[in-house]
Design a protein around this motif. Sequence first.
Motif, PDB file in Angstrom:
ATOM      1  N   LEU A  86       0.826  -1.208   0.000  1.00  0.00           N
ATOM      2  CA  LEU A  86       0.000   0.000   0.000  1.00  0.00           C
ATOM      3  C   LEU A  86       0.860   1.259   0.000  1.00  0.00           C
ATOM      4  N   SER A  87       2.003   1.221   0.644  1.00  0.00           N
ATOM      5  CA  SER A  87       2.919   2.365   0.592  1.00  0.00           C
ATOM      6  C   SER A  87       3.397   2.597  -0.840  1.00  0.00           C
ATOM      7  N   LEU A  88       3.734   1.522  -1.524  1.00  0.00           N
ATOM      8  CA  LEU A  88       4.143   1.646  -2.923  1.00  0.00           C
ATOM      9  C   LEU A  88       2.992   2.118  -3.798  1.00  0.00           C
ATOM     10  N   LEU A  89       1.791   1.606  -3.538  1.00  0.00           N
ATOM     11  CA  LEU A  89       0.628   2.013  -4.318  1.00  0.00           C
ATOM     12  C   LEU A  89       0.332   3.497  -4.134  1.00  0.00           C
ATOM     13  N   SER A  90       0.458   3.989  -2.913  1.00  0.00           N
ATOM     14  CA  SER A  90       0.174   5.401  -2.661  1.00  0.00           C
ATOM     15  C   SER A  90       1.053   6.301  -3.514  1.00  0.00           C
ATOM     16  N   GLU A  91       2.308   5.942  -3.666  1.00  0.00           N
ATOM     17  CA  GLU A  91       3.208   6.744  -4.508  1.00  0.00           C
ATOM     18  C   GLU A  91       2.769   6.714  -5.973  1.00  0.00           C
ATOM     19  N   GLN A 110      -0.514  18.410  -0.921  1.00  0.00           N
ATOM     20  CA  GLN A 110      -1.936  18.060  -1.042  1.00  0.00           C
ATOM     21  C   GLN A 110      -2.132  16.841  -1.929  1.00  0.00           C
ATOM     22  N   LEU A 111      -1.332  16.723  -2.989  1.00  0.00           N
ATOM     23  CA  LEU A 111      -1.407  15.535  -3.840  1.00  0.00           C
ATOM     24  C   LEU A 111      -1.019  14.287  -3.051  1.00  0.00           C
ATOM     25  N   THR A 112       0.023  14.400  -2.243  1.00  0.00           N
ATOM     26  CA  THR A 112       0.446  13.265  -1.418  1.00  0.00           C
ATOM     27  C   THR A 112      -0.647  12.877  -0.435  1.00  0.00           C
ATOM     28  N   GLU A 113      -1.259  13.864   0.212  1.00  0.00           N
ATOM     29  CA  GLU A 113      -2.332  13.586   1.162  1.00  0.00           C
ATOM     30  C   GLU A 113      -3.529  12.943   0.473  1.00  0.00           C
ATOM     31  N   ARG A 114      -3.867  13.449  -0.710  1.00  0.00           N
ATOM     32  CA  ARG A 114      -4.995  12.870  -1.461  1.00  0.00           C
ATOM     33  C   ARG A 114      -4.694  11.423  -1.861  1.00  0.00           C
ATOM     34  N   ALA A 115      -3.471  11.152  -2.288  1.00  0.00           N
ATOM     35  CA  ALA A 115      -3.082   9.787  -2.660  1.00  0.00           C
ATOM     36  C   ALA A 115      -3.185   8.850  -1.465  1.00  0.00           C
ATOM     37  N   GLN A 116      -2.789   9.322  -0.299  1.00  0.00           N
ATOM     38  CA  GLN A 116      -2.878   8.494   0.901  1.00  0.00           C
ATOM     39  C   GLN A 116      -4.329   8.232   1.284  1.00  0.00           C
ATOM     40  N   GLN A 117      -5.186   9.221   1.125  1.00  0.00           N
ATOM     41  CA  GLN A 117      -6.613   9.029   1.405  1.00  0.00           C
ATOM     42  C   GLN A 117      -7.216   7.981   0.471  1.00  0.00           C
ATOM     43  N   ILE A 118      -6.896   8.089  -0.805  1.00  0.00           N
ATOM     44  CA  ILE A 118      -7.406   7.127  -1.781  1.00  0.00           C
ATOM     45  C   ILE A 118      -6.912   5.721  -1.437  1.00  0.00           C
ATOM     46  N   PHE A 122      -9.104   2.520  -0.489  1.00  0.00           N
ATOM     47  CA  PHE A 122      -8.936   1.296  -1.282  1.00  0.00           C
ATOM     48  C   PHE A 122      -8.655   0.104  -0.373  1.00  0.00           C
ATOM     49  N   ALA A 123      -7.762   0.291   0.608  1.00  0.00           N
ATOM     50  CA  ALA A 123      -7.435  -0.797   1.530  1.00  0.00           C
ATOM     51  C   ALA A 123      -8.669  -1.260   2.293  1.00  0.00           C
ATOM     52  N   ILE A 164      -9.459 -10.634 -11.322  1.00  0.00           N
ATOM     53  CA  ILE A 164      -8.835 -10.106 -10.100  1.00  0.00           C
ATOM     54  C   ILE A 164      -8.289  -8.699 -10.361  1.00  0.00           C
ATOM     55  N   TYR A 165      -7.532  -8.559 -11.438  1.00  0.00           N
ATOM     56  CA  TYR A 165      -6.955  -7.254 -11.752  1.00  0.00           C
ATOM     57  C   TYR A 165      -8.060  -6.234 -12.038  1.00  0.00           C
ATOM     58  N   TYR A 166      -9.119  -6.663 -12.743  1.00  0.00           N
ATOM     59  CA  TYR A 166     -10.234  -5.742 -13.006  1.00  0.00           C
ATOM     60  C   TYR A 166     -10.857  -5.259 -11.697  1.00  0.00           C
ATOM     61  N   ARG A 167     -11.140  -6.158 -10.780  1.00  0.00           N
ATOM     62  CA  ARG A 167     -11.804  -5.755  -9.531  1.00  0.00           C
ATOM     63  C   ARG A 167     -10.938  -4.745  -8.761  1.00  0.00           C
ATOM     64  N   LEU A 168      -9.635  -4.949  -8.735  1.00  0.00           N
ATOM     65  CA  LEU A 168      -8.741  -4.003  -8.077  1.00  0.00           C
ATOM     66  C   LEU A 168      -8.719  -2.672  -8.830  1.00  0.00           C
ATOM     67  N   ALA A 169      -8.618  -2.741 -10.149  1.00  0.00           N
ATOM     68  CA  ALA A 169      -8.581  -1.521 -10.959  1.00  0.00           C
ATOM     69  C   ALA A 169      -9.893  -0.753 -10.860  1.00  0.00           C
ATOM     70  N   HIS A 170     -11.008  -1.463 -10.842  1.00  0.00           N
ATOM     71  CA  HIS A 170     -12.314  -0.798 -10.764  1.00  0.00           C
ATOM     72  C   HIS A 170     -12.450  -0.006  -9.466  1.00  0.00           C
ATOM     73  N   ALA A 171     -12.001  -0.591  -8.371  1.00  0.00           N
ATOM     74  CA  ALA A 171     -12.067   0.118  -7.086  1.00  0.00           C
ATOM     75  C   ALA A 171     -11.225   1.386  -7.132  1.00  0.00           C
TER      76      ALA A 171
END
Length: 308
Positions: A86-91, A110-118, A122-123, A164-171
């Motif tokens: 998740l840390s890698l995904l946030s970046e 603000q972009l970093t904070e928004r990425a962490q919120q998303i 997602f998690a 599996i990849y679709y469900r993750l991408a859709h979220a």
Amino acid sequence: MADTLPGASAPAHWNLDTVVAQLRDSREVTHKIRYQGNIRELPSKTALVGILQGLCAALFPTHYGRAGLTDESIDYFVGDTLNTTLSLLSEQVRRGLVFGTDAGKLTGAQLTERAQQITREFASQLPAIRALLVSDLQAAYQGDPAATSISEILLCYPGTVAVIYYRLAHALYRLDAKLVARLISDIAHSDTGIDIHPAAQIGGSFFIDHGTGVVIGETAIIGQHVRLYQAVTLGARRFPADATGALIKGNARHPIVEDDVVIYAGATILGRITIGRGSTIGGNVWLTHDVAPGSNVSQADARSNCPE
């Protein structure tokens, strides 16, 4: 002493100074395509491949994770894997957000904070995503007489990987991490030959059998307990343009497939039409009109109902 061994060719000279200078001129001046003129930092597809492996390992640790996990160690493995992934995904989400419509109004922090919120949201959805995926696995097991176990489906079925990849991408797409979601879909396409736009809406108990060549467009809506075979296309029939000739984006232009539909290999279904609940669409059908619930459509049926 000779510079080259006997019989070896002399080093080639490629006139690189000129080529590099001309490429810089093309890149920076004459053919500049960089986003907003200056964005160099892009999401990394290589990083996302590793992130997908981590997410799959967290969702199905004994299949995609580490061998020899025990009841005592499995939760530690999942927690550690998710923390890293998740840390890698946030970046990667942060990098993708730069391409959003309102990115220019946000500072780097603000972009970093928004990425962490998303990423946090997602998690929180991962348990629900796993529940959907289990329904997909059960549909595959029940729908394919060749399947001997859920483990075989997880390990051997390209359609399962694509879903599996679709469900993750859709979220992620729904959370506005759209560029990252599109990259995940492209990775799935490269790995499986199955092309599902992350914005498509697909219900539970979804099964793609074999799968090579399946295409599901952006605005497609698929209900529960739907089964597709290889080379099925759920596509657009036409692409409306505005007064300037530019394509109008975002229009609902792909099919609606209701619950309990089976679509056999090679069928091409185009436009914003509805395939009624419980219908069966035969192989190689070309379909551009609505189908009533409970229908069985063959090539001959499709030809006889096609508009002139």
